[in-house]
Design an enzyme around this catalytic site. Structure first.
Site, PDB file in Angstrom:
ATOM      1  N   GLU A   1       7.708   0.856   5.035  1.00  0.00           N
ATOM      2  CA  GLU A   1       7.242  -0.213   5.914  1.00  0.00           C
ATOM      3  C   GLU A   1       7.435  -1.548   5.211  1.00  0.00           C
ATOM      4  O   GLU A   1       7.228  -1.641   3.990  1.00  0.00           O
ATOM      5  CB  GLU A   1       5.744   0.020   6.200  1.00  0.00           C
ATOM      6  CG  GLU A   1       5.093  -0.994   7.118  1.00  0.00           C
ATOM      7  CD  GLU A   1       3.595  -0.705   7.327  1.00  0.00           C
ATOM      8  OE1 GLU A   1       3.009   0.091   6.557  1.00  0.00           O
ATOM      9  OE2 GLU A   1       3.017  -1.300   8.256  1.00  0.00           O
TER      10      GLU A   1
ATOM     11  N   HIS B   1       3.845   7.123   3.820  1.00  0.00           N
ATOM     12  CA  HIS B   1       4.824   6.037   3.659  1.00  0.00           C
ATOM     13  C   HIS B   1       4.403   5.059   2.572  1.00  0.00           C
ATOM     14  O   HIS B   1       3.260   5.058   2.121  1.00  0.00           O
ATOM     15  CB  HIS B   1       5.054   5.287   4.987  1.00  0.00           C
ATOM     16  CG  HIS B   1       3.890   4.470   5.480  1.00  0.00           C
ATOM     17  ND1 HIS B   1       2.973   4.947   6.385  1.00  0.00           N
ATOM     18  CD2 HIS B   1       3.506   3.197   5.198  1.00  0.00           C
ATOM     19  CE1 HIS B   1       2.076   3.992   6.648  1.00  0.00           C
ATOM     20  NE2 HIS B   1       2.369   2.923   5.936  1.00  0.00           N
TER      21      HIS B   1
ATOM     22  N   HIS C   1       0.831  -1.214   0.000  1.00  0.00           N
ATOM     23  CA  HIS C   1       0.000   0.000   0.000  1.00  0.00           C
ATOM     24  C   HIS C   1       0.856   1.250   0.000  1.00  0.00           C
ATOM     25  O   HIS C   1       2.051   1.203   0.277  1.00  0.00           O
ATOM     26  CB  HIS C   1      -0.966   0.027   1.198  1.00  0.00           C
ATOM     27  CG  HIS C   1      -0.311   0.081   2.540  1.00  0.00           C
ATOM     28  ND1 HIS C   1      -0.123  -1.037   3.330  1.00  0.00           N
ATOM     29  CD2 HIS C   1       0.204   1.109   3.258  1.00  0.00           C
ATOM     30  CE1 HIS C   1       0.476  -0.680   4.461  1.00  0.00           C
ATOM     31  NE2 HIS C   1       0.688   0.615   4.438  1.00  0.00           N
TER      32      HIS C   1
END
Lengths: 134, 134
Positions: free
Chosen positions: A128, A78, A7
């Site tokens: 991430e 992010h 994502h």
């Protein structure tokens, strides 16, 4: 090993308005919502062909996303890559000199284990890594 | 109508180092490079399952990406959605109150026509729309 872009996360100052924008104006469907206590965020997921937009909003005005919003306002926050071996990738990247925000993965959304690379280790991008439970 | 997330763009201060990071450290393959004169950028494309990472670097230190880097350093720069009707989407979004950075689409990478929504119209996120020629 990194498999795909799980994502792209956007920090938002108004979660309902942001959902309305992506759904009504951009035609992307809302798939669900989830609170992520480890990140102090309430999140909304909008899948789009192989990846998804994740809208993140601070729970009770606390945590790193609240600080980001106070400093910059809403915006791109992010990237998250799915890995099939978060512990192995973390150790491999530490050996290459990467720094992480936590010493070990923590619980993320959708039953994942997640860890964040420090943006100073990655050209200013907060990245991430997430591993789904099998 | 918006079809998919075409790419996520990252502004980089060192294009070769950024390519090495994504290829060698994260295992994402480099598909190609292209200069985009309309944006004063040199770009590198790294596809990853249905979308791609686009690394952008200012040509000759000029243009909006050079300004972004001078202000913030490297980092997430914009999202790009592919549309099958950029003119129709632009008019539709203008009617909803969105502002755009140019009055009409301009030439982008890969033979696309592209236009950017002003980030103040979109919760602080710079959003590009791109239509591929058929």
């Amino acid at each position: 090993m990194i498999r795909r872009l799980d994502h792209i996360a956007i920090a938002v100052v108004d979660l309902e308005a942001a959902i309305a924008r992506f759904v009504d104006d951009f035609g992307i469907q809302l798939a669900g919502r989830e609170d992520v206590p480890s990140a102090s965020t309430s999140t909304a997921f909008l899948p789009i062909e192989g990846t998804q937009i994740e809208l993140i909003y601070p729970i009770e005005g606390e945590g790193p996303v609240a600080k980001f919003l106070a400093k910059r306002g809403g915006g791109l926050h992010h990237l998250c890559f799915e890995t099939d071996d978060i512990d192995g990738d973390m150790q491999r990247l530490i050996k290459k000199g990467y720094r992480f925000l936590t010493d070990a993965p923590v619980d993320g959304a959708h039953g994942t284990r997640v860890v964040f690379i420090h943006p100073k280790s990655a050209g200013g991008v907060l990245i991430e890594l997430a591993e789904y439970s099998r």
